[in-house]
Design an enzyme around this catalytic site. Structure first.
Site, PDB file in Angstrom:
ATOM      1  N   HIS A  11      24.267  -7.009 -19.828  1.00 39.06           N
ATOM      2  CA  HIS A  11      24.907  -5.962 -20.618  1.00 39.06           C
ATOM      3  C   HIS A  11      24.469  -6.068 -22.093  1.00 39.06           C
ATOM      4  O   HIS A  11      24.134  -5.069 -22.727  1.00 39.06           O
ATOM      5  CB  HIS A  11      26.424  -6.106 -20.489  1.00 39.06           C
ATOM      6  CG  HIS A  11      27.181  -5.121 -21.310  1.00 39.06           C
ATOM      7  ND1 HIS A  11      27.241  -3.790 -20.988  1.00 39.06           N
ATOM      8  CD2 HIS A  11      27.884  -5.266 -22.456  1.00 39.06           C
ATOM      9  CE1 HIS A  11      27.956  -3.163 -21.897  1.00 39.06           C
ATOM     10  NE2 HIS A  11      28.360  -4.038 -22.807  1.00 39.06           N
ATOM     11  N   LYS A  12      24.458  -7.297 -22.598  1.00 40.53           N
ATOM     12  CA  LYS A  12      24.056  -7.501 -23.995  1.00 40.53           C
ATOM     13  C   LYS A  12      22.585  -7.132 -24.196  1.00 40.53           C
ATOM     14  O   LYS A  12      22.207  -6.562 -25.207  1.00 40.53           O
ATOM     15  CB  LYS A  12      24.282  -8.960 -24.413  1.00 40.53           C
ATOM     16  CG  LYS A  12      25.757  -9.321 -24.553  1.00 40.53           C
ATOM     17  CD  LYS A  12      25.907 -10.772 -24.986  1.00 40.53           C
ATOM     18  CE  LYS A  12      27.347 -11.211 -25.071  1.00 40.53           C
ATOM     19  NZ  LYS A  12      27.477 -12.648 -25.340  1.00 40.53           N
ATOM     20  N   ASP A  68      26.469 -15.839 -31.110  1.00 44.96           N
ATOM     21  CA  ASP A  68      27.702 -16.508 -30.715  1.00 44.96           C
ATOM     22  C   ASP A  68      28.870 -15.740 -31.333  1.00 44.96           C
ATOM     23  O   ASP A  68      28.736 -15.198 -32.435  1.00 44.96           O
ATOM     24  CB  ASP A  68      27.700 -17.963 -31.190  1.00 44.96           C
ATOM     25  CG  ASP A  68      28.674 -18.808 -30.384  1.00 44.96           C
ATOM     26  OD1 ASP A  68      28.661 -18.713 -29.142  1.00 44.96           O
ATOM     27  OD2 ASP A  68      29.476 -19.545 -30.988  1.00 44.96           O
ATOM     28  N   LYS A 171      33.792   1.251 -28.650  1.00 45.23           N
ATOM     29  CA  LYS A 171      33.788  -0.194 -28.928  1.00 45.23           C
ATOM     30  C   LYS A 171      32.380  -0.661 -29.331  1.00 45.23           C
ATOM     31  O   LYS A 171      32.220  -1.422 -30.282  1.00 45.23           O
ATOM     32  CB  LYS A 171      34.293  -1.005 -27.725  1.00 45.23           C
ATOM     33  CG  LYS A 171      34.434  -2.473 -28.120  1.00 45.23           C
ATOM     34  CD  LYS A 171      34.663  -3.451 -27.010  1.00 45.23           C
ATOM     35  CE  LYS A 171      34.352  -4.851 -27.525  1.00 45.23           C
ATOM     36  NZ  LYS A 171      34.189  -5.849 -26.495  1.00 45.23           N
TER      37      LYS A 171
END
Ligand code: IMP
Length: 193
Positions: A11-12, A68, A171
């Protein structure tokens, strides 16, 4: 130019691929034949992002980025912070982590919190950092079925719904990760001119 994204999260990868400037090709860890876990053993989010990018750089000598993320809650002195993924224990679920936060926040009047993402990019031997921060509030119960992690208990400032109630499009436009990613993209664009 090829860039490895030190993540196994598809997804990232697709999120960043969609907005990458022309001429950049993003590769996943599996694309370069790496399987397994990258250590994240540092006390800060920035050092963990850097540890992940260096881990891949040291082995593959390739341009690489790693990120992160953590949730920092004021009333919990910045916890879960760098321990966001495993706050309720080594193999805990998102649900376990949310439960732990809700129980620790019981009776607390200061509900201020922030999500922070730091991206480390190693490009031709130099390291660059990009940060995205979203301030908001921790509510006292879960609301919303979208997103992941702590999304159902976090309402970003200037909004009246949790991350978990928002559409994915919204989002992905306003989130901590989106803000850090936008800075990365601007930087990469400036390198292609
Ligand atoms: P990571 O560094 O992206 O793997 O994130 C560490 C942990 O932070 C995840 O396991 C989630 O619990 C939490 N987290 C990261 N990003 C988000 C988000 O966008 N919403 C809610 N929780 C998140």
């Amino acid at each position: 130019m090829e860039l490895v994204f030190a993540t196994n999260n598809k997804h990232k990868i697709s999120e960043i691929t969609a907005i990458l400037p022309k001429g950049f090709i993003l590769k996943s860890l599996s694309d370069i034949g790496f399987s397994g876990d990258i250590p994240e053993t540092n006390p800060t989010i920035k050092e963990n992002a850097s540890q992940k990018s260096h881990f891949i750089y040291d082995r593959y000598k390739t341009n690489v980025l790693a990120e992160d993320t953590g949730l920092e809650i004021e009333a919990l002195n910045g916890a879960p912070g760098v321990y966001s993924a495993r706050y309720a224990g080594e193999h805990c679920s998102f649900e376990d982590n949310v439960k732990k936060v809700l129980s620790e926040m019981e009776g607390k009047t200061n509900r201020n919190a922030r999500f922070i993402t730091i991206i480390s990019l190693i490009l031709f031997d130099n390291e660059y950092f990009f940060q995205g921060i979203v301030n908001g509030k921790i509510i006292d119960k879960k609301i919303g079925g979208g997103g992941f992690g702590y999304d159902p208990i976090f309402i970003p400032n200037r909004y009246n719904e949790t991350y978990a109630q928002m559409s994915t499009e919204l989002k992905n436009k306003i989130s901590h990760r989106a803000l850090a990613t936008q800075k990365l993209i601007e930087f990469l664009k400036s390198r292609t001119i």
